[in-house]
Design a protein around this motif. Sequence first.
Motif, PDB file in Angstrom:
ATOM      1  N   GLU A  97     -19.801 -40.988 -19.802  1.00 45.89           N
ATOM      2  CA  GLU A  97     -18.790 -41.425 -18.727  1.00 45.89           C
ATOM      3  C   GLU A  97     -19.387 -40.989 -17.584  1.00 45.89           C
ATOM      4  OE1 GLU A  97     -14.119 -40.124 -17.463  1.00 45.89           O
ATOM      5  OE2 GLU A  97     -14.986 -39.788 -19.574  1.00 45.89           O
ATOM      6  N   PHE A  98     -19.919 -39.800 -17.338  1.00 43.11           N
ATOM      7  CA  PHE A  98     -20.355 -39.394 -16.023  1.00 43.11           C
ATOM      8  C   PHE A  98     -21.411 -40.248 -15.834  1.00 43.11           C
ATOM      9  CE2 PHE A  98     -23.337 -36.792 -13.784  1.00 43.11           C
ATOM     10  CZ  PHE A  98     -22.309 -36.338 -12.729  1.00 43.11           C
ATOM     11  N   ALA A  99     -22.415 -40.546 -16.461  1.00 43.27           N
ATOM     12  CA  ALA A  99     -23.600 -41.133 -16.160  1.00 43.27           C
ATOM     13  C   ALA A  99     -23.241 -42.409 -15.437  1.00 43.27           C
ATOM     14  CB  ALA A  99     -24.410 -41.504 -17.381  1.00 43.27           C
ATOM     15  N   MET A 100     -22.078 -43.381 -16.217  1.00 42.12           N
ATOM     16  CA  MET A 100     -21.668 -44.604 -15.751  1.00 42.12           C
ATOM     17  C   MET A 100     -20.933 -44.472 -14.334  1.00 42.12           C
ATOM     18  SD  MET A 100     -22.482 -46.862 -17.896  1.00 42.12           S
ATOM     19  CE  MET A 100     -21.568 -48.174 -17.276  1.00 42.12           C
ATOM     20  N   ASP A 101     -20.267 -43.398 -14.101  1.00 44.18           N
ATOM     21  CA  ASP A 101     -19.724 -43.105 -12.793  1.00 44.18           C
ATOM     22  C   ASP A 101     -20.895 -42.736 -11.680  1.00 44.18           C
ATOM     23  OD1 ASP A 101     -17.328 -43.442 -13.616  1.00 44.18           O
ATOM     24  OD2 ASP A 101     -16.810 -41.432 -14.178  1.00 44.18           O
ATOM     25  N   CYS A 102     -21.858 -42.506 -11.991  1.00 45.28           N
ATOM     26  CA  CYS A 102     -22.966 -42.049 -11.042  1.00 45.28           C
ATOM     27  C   CYS A 102     -23.914 -43.474 -10.572  1.00 45.28           C
ATOM     28  CB  CYS A 102     -23.992 -41.165 -11.636  1.00 45.28           C
ATOM     29  SG  CYS A 102     -23.257 -39.362 -11.419  1.00 45.28           S
ATOM     30  N   ARG A 103     -23.497 -44.315 -11.252  1.00 40.94           N
ATOM     31  CA  ARG A 103     -24.312 -45.645 -10.932  1.00 40.94           C
ATOM     32  C   ARG A 103     -24.380 -45.854  -9.267  1.00 40.94           C
ATOM     33  NH1 ARG A 103     -21.878 -49.893 -14.101  1.00 40.94           N
ATOM     34  NH2 ARG A 103     -19.880 -48.395 -13.966  1.00 40.94           N
ATOM     35  N   TYR A 154     -31.637 -39.240 -20.946  1.00 39.03           N
ATOM     36  CA  TYR A 154     -31.578 -40.464 -21.491  1.00 39.03           C
ATOM     37  C   TYR A 154     -30.185 -41.317 -21.108  1.00 39.03           C
ATOM     38  CZ  TYR A 154     -30.640 -44.147 -24.878  1.00 39.03           C
ATOM     39  OH  TYR A 154     -30.096 -45.396 -25.215  1.00 39.03           O
ATOM     40  N   GLU A 155     -29.207 -40.740 -20.983  1.00 43.10           N
ATOM     41  CA  GLU A 155     -27.892 -41.486 -20.431  1.00 43.10           C
ATOM     42  C   GLU A 155     -28.112 -41.808 -19.213  1.00 43.10           C
ATOM     43  OE1 GLU A 155     -25.693 -42.429 -22.478  1.00 43.10           O
ATOM     44  OE2 GLU A 155     -25.525 -41.388 -24.278  1.00 43.10           O
ATOM     45  N   MET A 156     -28.336 -40.875 -18.358  1.00 43.98           N
ATOM     46  CA  MET A 156     -28.642 -41.424 -16.926  1.00 43.98           C
ATOM     47  C   MET A 156     -29.499 -42.381 -16.775  1.00 43.98           C
ATOM     48  SD  MET A 156     -26.667 -39.255 -15.080  1.00 43.98           S
ATOM     49  CE  MET A 156     -27.171 -39.335 -13.594  1.00 43.98           C
ATOM     50  N   PHE A 157     -30.441 -42.606 -17.418  1.00 44.84           N
ATOM     51  CA  PHE A 157     -31.579 -43.531 -17.437  1.00 44.84           C
ATOM     52  C   PHE A 157     -30.877 -44.833 -17.655  1.00 44.84           C
ATOM     53  CE2 PHE A 157     -35.146 -46.088 -19.090  1.00 44.84           C
ATOM     54  CZ  PHE A 157     -36.223 -46.080 -18.039  1.00 44.84           C
ATOM     55  N   VAL A 164     -24.149 -51.742 -10.533  1.00 53.63           N
ATOM     56  CA  VAL A 164     -23.759 -50.651  -9.706  1.00 53.63           C
ATOM     57  C   VAL A 164     -22.221 -50.691  -9.382  1.00 53.63           C
ATOM     58  CG1 VAL A 164     -24.063 -49.375  -7.545  1.00 53.63           C
ATOM     59  CG2 VAL A 164     -26.200 -50.450  -8.663  1.00 53.63           C
ATOM     60  N   ARG A 165     -21.466 -49.503  -9.282  1.00 52.21           N
ATOM     61  CA  ARG A 165     -20.348 -49.100  -8.930  1.00 52.21           C
ATOM     62  C   ARG A 165     -20.122 -49.091  -7.309  1.00 52.21           C
ATOM     63  NH1 ARG A 165     -18.333 -43.758  -7.994  1.00 52.21           N
ATOM     64  NH2 ARG A 165     -16.531 -44.229  -8.790  1.00 52.21           N
ATOM     65  N   CYS A 166     -19.037 -49.240  -6.792  1.00 49.79           N
ATOM     66  CA  CYS A 166     -18.834 -49.058  -5.310  1.00 49.79           C
ATOM     67  C   CYS A 166     -19.595 -47.862  -4.806  1.00 49.79           C
ATOM     68  CB  CYS A 166     -17.210 -48.990  -4.854  1.00 49.79           C
ATOM     69  SG  CYS A 166     -16.586 -50.595  -5.366  1.00 49.79           S
ATOM     70  N   GLU A 167     -20.001 -47.640  -3.506  1.00 50.51           N
ATOM     71  CA  GLU A 167     -20.953 -46.765  -2.774  1.00 50.51           C
ATOM     72  C   GLU A 167     -19.779 -45.383  -2.819  1.00 50.51           C
ATOM     73  OE1 GLU A 167     -23.167 -45.685   1.037  1.00 50.51           O
ATOM     74  OE2 GLU A 167     -21.980 -47.676   0.986  1.00 50.51           O
ATOM     75  N   ARG A 203     -12.472 -28.870  -6.599  1.00 54.75           N
ATOM     76  CA  ARG A 203     -13.841 -29.209  -6.576  1.00 54.75           C
ATOM     77  C   ARG A 203     -14.206 -29.887  -7.922  1.00 54.75           C
ATOM     78  NH1 ARG A 203     -18.867 -27.853  -4.167  1.00 54.75           N
ATOM     79  NH2 ARG A 203     -17.901 -26.632  -2.810  1.00 54.75           N
ATOM     80  N   ARG A 204     -13.607 -29.411  -8.860  1.00 54.06           N
ATOM     81  CA  ARG A 204     -13.893 -29.979 -10.388  1.00 54.06           C
ATOM     82  C   ARG A 204     -13.144 -31.288 -10.258  1.00 54.06           C
ATOM     83  NH1 ARG A 204     -15.736 -26.626 -14.427  1.00 54.06           N
ATOM     84  NH2 ARG A 204     -17.323 -25.504 -13.292  1.00 54.06           N
ATOM     85  N   MET A 205     -11.982 -31.281  -9.859  1.00 56.45           N
ATOM     86  CA  MET A 205     -11.264 -32.721  -9.970  1.00 56.45           C
ATOM     87  C   MET A 205     -12.117 -33.909  -9.065  1.00 56.45           C
ATOM     88  SD  MET A 205      -7.530 -31.708  -9.127  1.00 56.45           S
ATOM     89  CE  MET A 205      -7.042 -33.474  -8.478  1.00 56.45           C
ATOM     90  N   MET A 206     -12.610 -33.439  -8.158  1.00 56.51           N
ATOM     91  CA  MET A 206     -13.663 -34.450  -7.303  1.00 56.51           C
ATOM     92  C   MET A 206     -14.852 -34.737  -7.796  1.00 56.51           C
ATOM     93  SD  MET A 206     -11.635 -35.482  -4.747  1.00 56.51           S
ATOM     94  CE  MET A 206     -10.360 -35.151  -5.785  1.00 56.51           C
ATOM     95  N   GLY A 207     -15.434 -33.449  -8.369  1.00 56.65           N
ATOM     96  CA  GLY A 207     -16.770 -33.857  -9.066  1.00 56.65           C
ATOM     97  C   GLY A 207     -16.650 -34.703 -10.319  1.00 56.65           C
ATOM     98  N   ARG A 208     -15.526 -34.544 -11.268  1.00 56.41           N
ATOM     99  CA  ARG A 208     -15.236 -35.695 -12.213  1.00 56.41           C
ATOM    100  C   ARG A 208     -15.043 -36.949 -11.699  1.00 56.41           C
ATOM    101  NH1 ARG A 208     -11.833 -31.375 -14.254  1.00 56.41           N
ATOM    102  NH2 ARG A 208     -10.082 -32.695 -13.641  1.00 56.41           N
ATOM    103  N   ALA A 209     -14.320 -37.303 -10.354  1.00 56.13           N
ATOM    104  CA  ALA A 209     -14.159 -38.644  -9.888  1.00 56.13           C
ATOM    105  C   ALA A 209     -15.195 -39.192  -9.461  1.00 56.13           C
ATOM    106  CB  ALA A 209     -12.890 -38.420  -9.069  1.00 56.13           C
ATOM    107  N   ILE A 210     -16.052 -38.279  -8.767  1.00 59.87           N
ATOM    108  CA  ILE A 210     -17.062 -39.011  -7.759  1.00 59.87           C
ATOM    109  C   ILE A 210     -16.676 -40.213  -6.805  1.00 59.87           C
ATOM    110  CG2 ILE A 210     -19.475 -39.998  -7.449  1.00 59.87           C
ATOM    111  CD1 ILE A 210     -20.044 -38.958 -10.342  1.00 59.87           C
ATOM    112  N   PRO A 211     -15.541 -39.781  -5.943  1.00 55.92           N
ATOM    113  CA  PRO A 211     -14.763 -40.598  -5.061  1.00 55.92           C
ATOM    114  C   PRO A 211     -15.923 -41.583  -4.399  1.00 55.92           C
ATOM    115  CG  PRO A 211     -14.815 -38.515  -4.342  1.00 55.92           C
ATOM    116  CD  PRO A 211     -15.418 -38.152  -5.574  1.00 55.92           C
TER     117      PRO A 211
END
Length: 243
Positions: A97-103, A154-157, A164-167, A203-211
């Motif tokens: 889930e995190f890797a997908m949010d980081c696109r 691997y998951e990040m790759f 890609v998601r929104c910037e 900080r954790r909330m924002m880290g998980r969300a990657i707004p």
Amino acid sequence: MPDIRVVVVGPKFEGNVGAIARCMANFGVEDLVLVNPCEIGETAMNRSKHGDYILRNARTVTSMEEAVEGCLLVVGTSGTVTKGDKNYARIPVDVREFAMDCRGYNEKIAFVFGREDIGLLQTELNRCDVLITIPADDKYPVMNLSHSVGVILYEMFQANRRPVRCEPCDGREKELLFQFFGDLLEEIDYNEARRESTTVMFRRMMGRAIPTKYEYNTIMGVFGDAARIIRNYQESGTKWGGK
């Protein structure tokens, strides 16, 4: 893929460090930082295989703060999962889930891995913006250190190969958001004893969300309105009801 740094805190076995370098080479990640590691010698070099250049170029530092310097997002890793909501410092996000949010994320990300026996200390976890975990069988959920690095990279790759998601908001915007939140706690005279834990939670909330930038601007708009209302109270001589 985001610009990734692998940080390993207090590794005890050089073979694991060598295997980590090999995994990094598999997925095109070259930035390795070791915090107070064991002695790195021939065993590590042999395990690194074609990732030996990563091992040779690895930096050794004496603190986690040094290791994550220059990284916009600091991601802690843990095999220990908290089921309840109260120990927010150990509430993780699934690695996929995190890797997908980081696109689309172009800033520097540090993935921080702990010691083979006890992992990351609570103070080190508190420094992280988000905590991720690799789902595994409940009977034995803690993976080998180098295997964990391999799965996460691997998951990040893989995620980077998808649309890609929104910037996301950038480093300057992120720090400004945290600053505004801290100022807001100060203005409302938030309970001093709970201020640090609440700041870590935010900080954790924002880290998980990657707004995204749009989400960032919306949150900042809310903070701006709140600050304006508080100033109006202060200027009118009315005491703000903080706790």
